[in-house]
Write a protein that holds these residues in place. Structure first.
Motif, PDB file in Angstrom:
ATOM      1  N   LEU A   1     -12.235  15.219  -5.444  1.00 44.94           N
ATOM      2  CA  LEU A   1     -13.608  14.856  -5.093  1.00 44.94           C
ATOM      3  C   LEU A   1     -13.691  13.381  -4.720  1.00 44.94           C
ATOM      4  CD1 LEU A   1     -15.621  16.765  -7.855  1.00 44.94           C
ATOM      5  CD2 LEU A   1     -15.441  17.362  -5.438  1.00 44.94           C
ATOM      6  N   PHE A   2     -12.948  12.560  -5.431  1.00 43.08           N
ATOM      7  CA  PHE A   2     -12.951  11.121  -5.153  1.00 43.08           C
ATOM      8  C   PHE A   2     -12.465  10.832  -3.745  1.00 43.08           C
ATOM      9  CE2 PHE A   2     -10.355   7.078  -5.779  1.00 43.08           C
ATOM     10  CZ  PHE A   2     -11.427   6.241  -5.516  1.00 43.08           C
ATOM     11  N   VAL A   3     -11.306  11.369  -3.380  1.00 40.32           N
ATOM     12  CA  VAL A   3     -10.754  11.059  -2.064  1.00 40.32           C
ATOM     13  C   VAL A   3     -11.553  11.742  -0.954  1.00 40.32           C
ATOM     14  CG1 VAL A   3      -9.058  12.954  -2.042  1.00 40.32           C
ATOM     15  CG2 VAL A   3      -8.602  10.887  -0.742  1.00 40.32           C
ATOM     16  N   LEU A   4     -12.034  12.966  -1.194  1.00 44.94           N
ATOM     17  CA  LEU A   4     -12.759  13.702  -0.160  1.00 44.94           C
ATOM     18  C   LEU A   4     -14.082  13.028   0.181  1.00 44.94           C
ATOM     19  CD1 LEU A   4     -13.126  16.213   1.642  1.00 44.94           C
ATOM     20  CD2 LEU A   4     -14.172  17.354  -0.332  1.00 44.94           C
ATOM     21  N   PHE A   5     -14.907  12.741  -0.827  1.00 45.08           N
ATOM     22  CA  PHE A   5     -16.232  12.179  -0.563  1.00 45.08           C
ATOM     23  C   PHE A   5     -16.153  10.707  -0.179  1.00 45.08           C
ATOM     24  CE2 PHE A   5     -17.486  15.996  -2.899  1.00 45.08           C
ATOM     25  CZ  PHE A   5     -18.515  16.452  -2.085  1.00 45.08           C
TER      26      PHE A   5
ATOM     27  N   GLY B   1      -7.264   7.764  -2.676  1.00 48.95           N
ATOM     28  CA  GLY B   1      -8.678   7.407  -2.673  1.00 48.95           C
ATOM     29  C   GLY B   1      -8.922   5.915  -2.767  1.00 48.95           C
ATOM     30  N   LEU B   2      -7.964   5.184  -3.352  1.00 48.33           N
ATOM     31  CA  LEU B   2      -8.107   3.733  -3.447  1.00 48.33           C
ATOM     32  C   LEU B   2      -8.090   3.073  -2.069  1.00 48.33           C
ATOM     33  CD1 LEU B   2      -5.665   2.952  -6.416  1.00 48.33           C
ATOM     34  CD2 LEU B   2      -8.151   3.066  -6.501  1.00 48.33           C
ATOM     35  N   TYR B   3      -7.413   3.705  -1.119  1.00 46.97           N
ATOM     36  CA  TYR B   3      -7.220   3.087   0.199  1.00 46.97           C
ATOM     37  C   TYR B   3      -7.832   3.872   1.346  1.00 46.97           C
ATOM     38  CZ  TYR B   3      -3.656   0.697  -2.579  1.00 46.97           C
ATOM     39  OH  TYR B   3      -3.010  -0.001  -3.555  1.00 46.97           O
TER      40      TYR B   3
ATOM     41  N   ALA C   1     -13.404  -7.643  -4.146  1.00 48.52           N
ATOM     42  CA  ALA C   1     -14.166  -6.688  -4.944  1.00 48.52           C
ATOM     43  C   ALA C   1     -13.315  -6.062  -6.043  1.00 48.52           C
ATOM     44  CB  ALA C   1     -14.745  -5.598  -4.039  1.00 48.52           C
ATOM     45  N   MET C   2     -12.049  -5.783  -5.717  1.00 47.37           N
ATOM     46  CA  MET C   2     -11.155  -5.218  -6.720  1.00 47.37           C
ATOM     47  C   MET C   2     -10.929  -6.207  -7.859  1.00 47.37           C
ATOM     48  SD  MET C   2      -7.145  -4.181  -6.375  1.00 47.37           S
ATOM     49  CE  MET C   2      -6.724  -5.929  -6.360  1.00 47.37           C
ATOM     50  N   PHE C   3     -10.700  -7.479  -7.532  1.00 51.22           N
ATOM     51  CA  PHE C   3     -10.476  -8.486  -8.568  1.00 51.22           C
ATOM     52  C   PHE C   3     -11.749  -8.774  -9.368  1.00 51.22           C
ATOM     53  CE2 PHE C   3      -6.597  -9.587  -6.185  1.00 51.22           C
ATOM     54  CZ  PHE C   3      -5.715  -9.630  -7.253  1.00 51.22           C
ATOM     55  N   THR C   4     -12.901  -8.539  -8.769  1.00 49.60           N
ATOM     56  CA  THR C   4     -14.154  -8.702  -9.504  1.00 49.60           C
ATOM     57  C   THR C   4     -14.221  -7.754 -10.690  1.00 49.60           C
ATOM     58  OG1 THR C   4     -15.298  -9.366  -7.471  1.00 49.60           O
ATOM     59  CG2 THR C   4     -16.679  -8.632  -9.309  1.00 49.60           C
TER      60      THR C   4
ATOM     61  N   ILE D   1       0.827  -1.209   0.000  1.00 51.86           N
ATOM     62  CA  ILE D   1       0.000   0.000   0.000  1.00 51.86           C
ATOM     63  C   ILE D   1       0.860   1.258   0.000  1.00 51.86           C
ATOM     64  CG2 ILE D   1      -1.596   1.383   1.403  1.00 51.86           C
ATOM     65  CD1 ILE D   1      -3.045  -1.136   2.164  1.00 51.86           C
ATOM     66  N   PHE D   2       1.835   1.320   0.897  1.00 53.20           N
ATOM     67  CA  PHE D   2       2.573   2.570   1.053  1.00 53.20           C
ATOM     68  C   PHE D   2       3.667   2.751   0.006  1.00 53.20           C
ATOM     69  CE2 PHE D   2       0.591   1.964   5.210  1.00 53.20           C
ATOM     70  CZ  PHE D   2      -0.009   3.206   5.363  1.00 53.20           C
ATOM     71  N   SER D   3       4.123   1.676  -0.614  1.00 54.53           N
ATOM     72  CA  SER D   3       5.021   1.850  -1.755  1.00 54.53           C
ATOM     73  C   SER D   3       4.262   2.416  -2.946  1.00 54.53           C
ATOM     74  CB  SER D   3       5.701   0.530  -2.118  1.00 54.53           C
ATOM     75  OG  SER D   3       4.742  -0.454  -2.461  1.00 54.53           O
TER      76      SER D   3
END
Length: 478
Positions: A406-410, A249-251, A283-286, A71-73
């Motif tokens: 907007l993605f990360v905020l909401f 926003g992904l995490y 869900a991501m792999f879906t 994640i952090f890399s």
């Protein structure tokens, strides 16, 4: 990615079943195969090394370490990837190829500094508070830096358009990881989880080294224009934020649930939510096939229309400009809708299969409740990402920045709100955040369609802008 599109066109132009299968396979190899190889190798090492016999605490420490490393890399490399990619594209257009390695070395130094600032304080806390051995700490730092080097090097390898070699590097590195882990465990009797971590570190370092060797083979000279690269990075700070906000926003919804009743704490340092993170992974792999579909259906055809429009601007008539513009945006809309339709079918089928398989494997409780909402969220998020990339295409940095913000905020706001609701709604933050960002990105593209002439023809300056003293206001004296 245009290089992938050109290659795929050669396959699909033949219009045969074999060519479609080969083209689809190539798109998979070029996009998600490296990630699948790494995941497959981790599962393989667990199966052959006796991972299940390791102590529960060791397994928890290994799982949380690998989770944080990945994640952090990704978060660290996301800061500079977009702006350096733009810089390299600009110098290629100018045919100043010796500036590519200058950008590589400066970006590498900045990336490693950011990684150390981010990860080393955490590992110090892990050692003194969590009482984790110094050997394990140093190995986890090396694993983190090696994976960061892999992500960073892959940015430049995309310039070489040799995606088959990139996948081959992953296969070589991960094969050596498996063999080295067997040597450590079966011959030297090293503890299983530490052997796995050390082997992954070696594999990542080999992948990064092979990538660097290939890059040096293509670009042998270095202009040494580090100041120019640094000033370019500072100039396009909005691009840095845009890519970072999207990756964050992904995490961000995972980080929210890491601080709820679902959280697990390992050695008083690592915090994560195992059930929520596992449901997120499924869900991501879906919906991950959307990455392949985007390359195969969108960039493969849209790139040609975009090129025709660009050529019409340079030397065409007004009629040619208007016609190619109309065809380009019509193609954009058609391909996004095709992507949505195909991905919806795939996601629905995979969703039903996962629901059946998860129940067979005993995941009939929390994971099953979390999975449906998260699967819907990732479906919308991948569609949103396509609009985000198209804004990049049109050099609309402001639009891409607002979309990602907007993605990360909401996603953050509604994840906090949904954490107070029933379990089945825990993924609603990702759904709402992705939908709001997609809506803005869509209407931003519509705005670009109406105002693209202003965006292209009125976005420059006649005189060079310089930093210095203001000239005198008196320009003439009789």
């Amino acid at each position: 990615m245009a290089g992938i599109g050109i290659k795929l066109n050669k396959f699909f132009e033949k219009s045969s079943v074999t060519s479609y299968i080969v083209g689809s396979g190539y798109s998979v190899i070029s996009t998600i195969a490296p990630m699948l190889v790494v995941i497959g190798v981790i599962l393989m090492m667990q199966a052959i090394l006796g991972y299940s016999d390791a102590s529960y605490s060791d397994k928890q420490l290994f799982q949380s370490t690998v989770l944080y490393v990945f994640i952090f890399s990704l978060l660290g490399s996301s800061l500079l990837n977009a702006v350096l990619s733009k810089y390299v594209s600009d110098v290629i257009f100018k045919e100043e190829y010796d500036s590519i390695m200058a950008a590589f070395y400066l970006g590498l130094a900045l990336n490693l500094i950011l990684d150390c600032i981010m990860f080393i304080p955490f590992t110090i806390h892990e050692h003194f508070v969590g009482k984790v051995g110094i050997g394990y700490i140093l190995t986890s730092i090396a694993c983190f830096l090696s994976l960061s080097l892999v992500f960073y090097t892959m940015l430049y390898l995309s310039l070489c358009k040799d995606y088959g070699k990139v996948s081959l590097f992953y296969i070589i590195g991960m094969t050596i990881s498996v063999l080295f882990s067997l040597l450590l465990v079966k011959v030297f009797h090293v503890e299983v989880t530490y052997a796995m971590l050390l082997s992954l570190t070696l594999g990542f370092f080999i992948i990064a080294s092979l990538g660097y060797a290939l890059l040096r083979q293509y670009f042998t000279k270095n202009s040494g224009k580090y100041k120019e690269v640094f000033l370019y990075i500072c100039k396009f700070w909005r691009l840095i934020l845009a890519n970072f906000f999207y990756t964050l926003g992904l995490y961000i919804h995972n980080f929210v649930f890491w601080n709820t009743s679902l959280k697990n704490v390992v050695v008083n340092s690592f915090v994560y939510a195992e059930s929520y993170d596992f449901a997120t992974c499924i869900a991501m792999f879906t919906n991950i096939s959307a990455s392949v579909i985007f390359v195969a259906l969108v960039e493969m055809r849209f790139n040609g229309r975009y090129k025709q429009y660009s050529e019409a601007i340079i030397g065409g008539r007004l009629l040619d400009i208007s016609k190619t513009k109309s065809r380009m945006f019509r193609m954009l809309a058609d391909q996004i809708m095709s992507m949505v339709r195909i991905q919806f079918i795939i996601s629905t089928v995979v969703f039903l299969i996962c629901m059946l398989v998860l129940q067979k494997l005993g995941y009939s409780g929390l994971v099953i409740q979390l999975y449906p909402c998260l699967a819907a969220g990732y479906f919308i998020m991948y569609i949103m990402y396509s609009t985000f990339l198209f804004l990049y295409y049109f050099n609309d940095i402001t639009g891409s920045l607002i979309t990602s913000f907007l993605f990360v905020l909401f996603t953050l706001i509604f994840s906090i709100i949904s954490s107070k609701l029933d379990i089945i709604w825990y993924g609603a933050g990702l759904v709402i955040g992705s939908f709001i960002a997609w809506t803005y990105g869509y209407f931003r593209l519509k705005w670009l369609e109406k105002n693209i002439e202003y965006h292209i023809f009125c976005n420059g300056t006649i005189l060079d802008q310089v930093v210095g003293d203001k000239p005198a206001s008196k320009v003439y004296q009789k």
